[in-house]
Design a protein around this motif. Structure first.
Motif, PDB file in Angstrom:
ATOM      1  N   ASP A  49     -24.122  -6.201 -10.546  1.00 30.52           N
ATOM      2  CA  ASP A  49     -25.535  -5.932 -10.779  1.00 30.52           C
ATOM      3  C   ASP A  49     -25.727  -6.047 -12.287  1.00 30.52           C
ATOM      4  N   LEU A  96     -21.754  -2.353 -11.566  1.00 29.36           N
ATOM      5  CA  LEU A  96     -23.070  -2.284 -12.189  1.00 29.36           C
ATOM      6  C   LEU A  96     -22.905  -2.202 -13.694  1.00 29.36           C
ATOM      7  N   TRP A 136     -30.351   2.703  -6.410  1.00 29.13           N
ATOM      8  CA  TRP A 136     -29.508   1.536  -6.132  1.00 29.13           C
ATOM      9  C   TRP A 136     -28.385   1.941  -5.182  1.00 29.13           C
ATOM     10  N   VAL A 159     -20.207   2.084 -11.852  1.00 28.37           N
ATOM     11  CA  VAL A 159     -21.006   1.746 -13.031  1.00 28.37           C
ATOM     12  C   VAL A 159     -20.049   1.800 -14.214  1.00 28.37           C
TER      13      VAL A 159
END
Length: 344
Positions: free
Chosen positions: A151, A129, A90, A71
């Motif tokens: 994502d 992400l 997720w 992320v």
């Protein structure tokens, strides 16, 4: 185990994001190269098994059959994204999907302190992400030619990029129409914190919706440390804007803690939910469904999004010529509860 051709000086240069001349100088101790760059180049060369690096030679390596996940919205600071319900769910779904196809999944920390990590990570592909504009992690992965699937829409997608996302404009209008149908006339948007596509898309849809109805937008900036919801004080007291105005009678909050912050502020100002204030929060936190007044939430459906992202990444890894780039859209969902239904 298979013997693979050894990396070249050009491979090291791409992975370290420097020129081949800099690699040569860094490994040979010549030229004018910053010490930090010299250390990074040597670390990258060693990790890649470059034959020209001190203490390295030809190496035999297996195909990794490993995917990476990171992320990168706030990459550089050691924040715990696994504590956020969306990312936690997720990650769990992505791990299961990768394992089902015979791949391991490595989850990377948000902290970029160990810069060489992104230049030497041994993975077949990466899931990123909420990649922001100018993402240094993405730059390093692209330099090494590692396949990436996102994502959330990347800031500057290339024609060959693939990403999974929701239709944030449609979801925002669904939420706002629902609040209006429940009697809201002055809806505040609690967001504006992240620089990712999600925040921008929702904000644009909200501003467009307000303009179509001749209503002034009421933005409230989210702060993760504002547990008391003091950002709402002006709106809840009717003193927002240069000349004041009526208090907000509804809030759509874009981040998981935002609903709790709005509830804290409402209690402090003596506002009852839902009689005086309607509330919707985008969150996967199950607490909202069991709160004293159950809170309406928007789910971004992390499990199907994760499965779609893993499938798209493996298509790029295993059959790159057959992979179809572009967006895979996962419908979001509005879960209506008592907080956004005014009695009567």
């Amino acid at each position: 185990m298979t013997r693979v051709p050894g990396p070249t000086i050009a491979d090291v240069a791409r992975a370290a994001e420097v020129s081949t001349a800099t690699v040569s100088h860094a490994l040979n101790g010549t030229g004018r190269v910053a010490e930090a760059t010299r250390r990074r180049v040597r670390a990258v060369a060693t990790a890649l098994g470059y034959g020209g690096a001190p203490g390295t030679g030809p190496r035999t390596r297996p195909r990794t059959r490993t995917l990476g996940l990171a992320v990168t919205t706030f990459a550089g600071s050691p924040w715990d994204y696994v504590a956020v319900h969306y990312f936690s769910r997720w990650l769990t779904a992505a791990t299961a999907a990768a394992h089902a196809r015979g791949y391991a999944l490595t989850t990377l920390p948000a902290d970029r302190g160990a810069e060489a990590l992104w230049h030497t990570l041994a993975v077949d592909g990466m899931l990123l992400l909420d990649s922001p504009a100018g993402d240094p992690v993405l730059r390093a992965l692209r330099a090494r030619g590692i396949p990436v699937v996102f994502d959330g829409r990347p800031a500057a997608p290339r024609p060959e990029d693939t990403w999974v996302d929701n239709d944030h404009a449609a979801t925002t209008r669904e939420v706002l129409d629902h609040l209006a149908a429940s009697g809201a006339r002055r809806v505040a948007l609690h967001g504006g914190y992240g620089g990712e596509h999600y925040t921008r898309a929702v904000t644009e849809a909200y501003e467009g919706w307000c303009a179509e109805r001749g209503r002034p937008p009421l933005p409230v900036r989210f702060d993760p440390d504002d547990t008391g919801g003091h950002a709402f004080d002006a709106l809840f007291s009717g003193s927002a804007g240069p000349s004041g105005g009526a208090a907000a009678d509804a809030v759509y909050s874009l981040y998981e803690p935002g609903g709790r912050q709005a509830l804290a502020a409402a209690a402090r100002h003596g506002l009852r939910v839902p009689e005086d204030l309607l509330l919707v929060c985008a969150s996967e936190d199950p607490w909202y469904g069991s709160a004293p007044v159950p809170v309406s939430t928007v789910t971004l459906r992390p499990e199907p999004a994760a499965r779609a992202a893993v499938a798209a990444l493996l298509a790029v890894v295993e059959e790159p010529r057959a992979a179809v780039p572009g967006q895979r859209t996962v419908p979001a969902g509005l879960l209506v509860r008592a907080s956004s239904r005014r009695p009567g």
